[in-house]
Design an enzyme around this catalytic site. Sequence first.
Site, short mmCIF file in Angstrom:
data_model
loop_
_atom_site.label_atom_id
_atom_site.label_comp_id
_atom_site.label_asym_id
_atom_site.label_seq_id
_atom_site.Cartn_x
_atom_site.Cartn_y
_atom_site.Cartn_z
N ARG A 160 0.30 15.66 -3.36
CA ARG A 160 0.09 14.27 -2.94
C ARG A 160 1.15 13.84 -1.94
NH1 ARG A 160 -0.60 10.04 -7.55
NH2 ARG A 160 -0.80 8.85 -5.64
N CYS A 194 0.64 3.81 -14.20
CA CYS A 194 0.71 5.26 -13.98
C CYS A 194 1.86 5.78 -14.85
CB CYS A 194 0.95 5.57 -12.50
SG CYS A 194 2.61 5.22 -11.98
N ARG A 228 3.37 -0.98 -13.63
CA ARG A 228 3.18 -1.29 -12.20
C ARG A 228 2.15 -2.41 -12.01
NH1 ARG A 228 3.39 4.22 -8.84
NH2 ARG A 228 4.09 2.80 -7.18
N ARG A 233 -2.98 4.25 -6.36
CA ARG A 233 -2.69 2.82 -6.43
C ARG A 233 -2.41 2.23 -5.06
NH1 ARG A 233 0.06 0.54 -9.61
NH2 ARG A 233 1.13 -0.96 -8.31
N ASP A 257 12.95 7.04 -5.55
CA ASP A 257 12.16 8.25 -5.32
C ASP A 257 13.01 9.51 -5.14
OD1 ASP A 257 9.51 6.64 -3.36
OD2 ASP A 257 9.98 6.64 -5.50
N LYS A 305 4.82 9.53 4.02
CA LYS A 305 3.62 9.16 3.26
C LYS A 305 3.59 7.65 3.02
CE LYS A 305 3.68 9.68 -1.38
NZ LYS A 305 3.39 8.46 -2.16
N ASN A 306 4.73 7.09 2.61
CA ASN A 306 4.74 5.68 2.19
C ASN A 306 4.80 4.69 3.34
OD1 ASN A 306 4.46 6.62 -0.35
ND2 ASN A 306 6.58 6.24 -0.99
C1 EPZ Z 1 6.32 1.87 -3.43
O1 EPZ Z 1 5.59 1.59 -4.61
C2 EPZ Z 1 6.23 3.38 -3.22
N1 EPZ Z 1 4.83 3.78 -3.05
C3 EPZ Z 1 6.84 4.11 -4.42
O2 EPZ Z 1 6.82 5.52 -4.13
C4 EPZ Z 1 8.29 3.67 -4.56
O3 EPZ Z 1 8.85 4.29 -5.71
C5 EPZ Z 1 8.35 2.14 -4.72
O4 EPZ Z 1 7.70 1.52 -3.58
C6 EPZ Z 1 9.78 1.63 -4.81
O5 EPZ Z 1 10.48 2.00 -3.67
C7 EPZ Z 1 4.22 3.57 -1.86
O6 EPZ Z 1 4.80 3.01 -0.94
C8 EPZ Z 1 2.80 4.04 -1.75
P1 EPZ Z 1 7.23 -1.85 -5.86
P2 EPZ Z 1 5.27 0.05 -5.01
O7 EPZ Z 1 6.11 -2.83 -5.77
O8 EPZ Z 1 5.00 -0.75 -3.80
C9 EPZ Z 1 7.42 -3.87 -10.15
C10 EPZ Z 1 6.32 7.78 -4.48
O9 EPZ Z 1 6.76 8.62 -5.27
N2 EPZ Z 1 6.35 -4.73 -9.66
O10 EPZ Z 1 8.43 -2.03 -5.00
O11 EPZ Z 1 4.25 0.06 -6.08
C11 EPZ Z 1 6.92 -2.45 -10.34
O12 EPZ Z 1 6.29 -2.31 -11.60
C12 EPZ Z 1 6.02 6.37 -4.96
O13 EPZ Z 1 6.09 8.01 -3.27
C13 EPZ Z 1 5.91 -5.78 -10.47
O14 EPZ Z 1 6.40 -5.98 -11.58
O15 EPZ Z 1 6.68 -0.37 -5.62
C14 EPZ Z 1 8.19 -1.65 -10.24
O16 EPZ Z 1 8.84 -1.65 -11.50
C15 EPZ Z 1 6.31 6.20 -6.45
N3 EPZ Z 1 4.91 -6.59 -10.01
C16 EPZ Z 1 9.02 -2.42 -9.22
O17 EPZ Z 1 8.45 -3.74 -9.17
C17 EPZ Z 1 4.34 -6.40 -8.76
O18 EPZ Z 1 3.44 -7.18 -8.39
C18 EPZ Z 1 8.99 -1.84 -7.81
O19 EPZ Z 1 7.65 -1.76 -7.42
C19 EPZ Z 1 4.80 -5.34 -7.96
C20 EPZ Z 1 5.82 -4.52 -8.41
#
Ligand code: EPZ
Length: 430
Positions: free
Chosen positions: A404, A118, A123, A94, A312, A22-23
């Site tokens: 999802r 969420c 996020r 998102r 995850d 999915k991701n």
């Molecule tokens: C991706 O989310 C995945 N989703 C998430 O999977 C996964 O948990 C996550 O990466 C971490 O591996 C998809 O790929 C669609 P991040 P993403 O930006 O890109 C903070 C699932 O269950 N952050 O690496 O949103 C954020 O708040 C989902 O399939 C900022 O602070 O993850 C988080 O605490 C859940 N500012 C951390 O970084 C930003 O601009 C990691 O977020 C961006 C992120």
Amino acid sequence: MDSILVEKSPPLSGEVRISGAKNAALPIIAATLLCDSPVTLNNIPNLADISAMERLLCSMGLETRYEREEGTLQIDPSRVRWLEAPYDLVRKMRASFFVLGPLVGKYREAKVSMPGGCAIGARPVNIHLKALEALNIELEVEHGYVVADGSAMKGGRVHLDFPSVGATENALCAAVRAPGETVIENAAREPEVTDLADFLAAAGAKIEGQGSSTIHIQGVDQLSVDSYAIIPDRIEAGTYLAAAALTGGTVQATHCREKDLTAFLADLESAGCQTRIEPNGGGLDNITVSRPGPIEAVSEIVTLPHPGFPTDLQAQMMALLCLAEGTSIIKETIFENRFMHVSELNRMGADIRVEGNSAIVRGVDSLSGSPVMASDLRASAALLIAGLVAEGKTEVLRVYHLDRGYEKIEEKFSGLGARIERVKPAPRSA
Ligand code: EPZ
């Protein structure tokens, strides 16, 4: 609203074929906006989130054809009419925010709704925005939308304060069509980010270093590729393998990749499991997990950016350790609020205490079935697998979370011997 009813099941056994990730599919579908001709994506899972991303592209005027059973999604990006991702679509998923980079990369402009937070955290997208500004893209945030002007964009040095998966993906998609050289430092190394880079490279992008913390990109003027196959879903694979470990069975996850799960498999072995890897051709593996003895407590599991233990799979690993001999500690370092499954597992008889970003999991002898409610996709999966070993019945409510991210979940678990069924709500009496 459907729910899933799980009963205490015999140890799972057999084979489960892992679907496309999915991701990886979501950012790659968004990245087809960068292409100059139709693309066919293969190994696309049949998931609600994929349909949501398809709807978003259609709302922009693209023509798509999603063959769910065949796992193909055909996209013709040549008919874009609106360069906007509206709030009502972005708030539902998102990952819609991933169209920002492609739109500004290809069309030099975009208007994309800010995603809300969420259940697992606020996020924010500050790292995304800072990355795009490093490519000389003008960004305004107004009325809940990011309005991007890329008329003067050019390659540059992008340093990510945190190796954000989404920010790396948005930066990558903007940079591949930005004139000149871009370097992304502290890039995310997740396999899904690498798959996006490999897709773009297959379309003619000039990218080096994907999978490492530093990615080099040389902008190009044209991108096209006839077809591309998505990598397997490591989180789906880990979920079924955790269920095998929890039930004490032997399960083979086929058509996945051991290299995507090394940290998780190492911790499964620390918890008393045996793993066997067999190549399955085309860079794919079959991974078999069994558990010959008791579940062993693991002193500490820490979720980290890849190649560390994946956030995850944190909830699924916690479900396993609920029945360990001894006390384990799970530290969640990626999201600030990803322990909501703790209260539900405790309602099933687990003994878990949260202190800051650590969960102290004291093993108990058994769990008892209960109606449980999940708050996010992976928490739902953890509660479902806990229901496989809990005495009696467990009803997982809000099953739309599962739909999802898990294709045919009750069929796949039933195929492994699980006692599981989807329950439709009784029709309301008129
Ligand atoms: C991706 O989310 C995945 N989703 C998430 O999977 C996964 O948990 C996550 O990466 C971490 O591996 C998809 O790929 C669609 P991040 P993403 O930006 O890109 C903070 C699932 O269950 N952050 O690496 O949103 C954020 O708040 C989902 O399939 C900022 O602070 O993850 C988080 O605490 C859940 N500012 C951390 O970084 C930003 O601009 C990691 O977020 C961006 C992120």
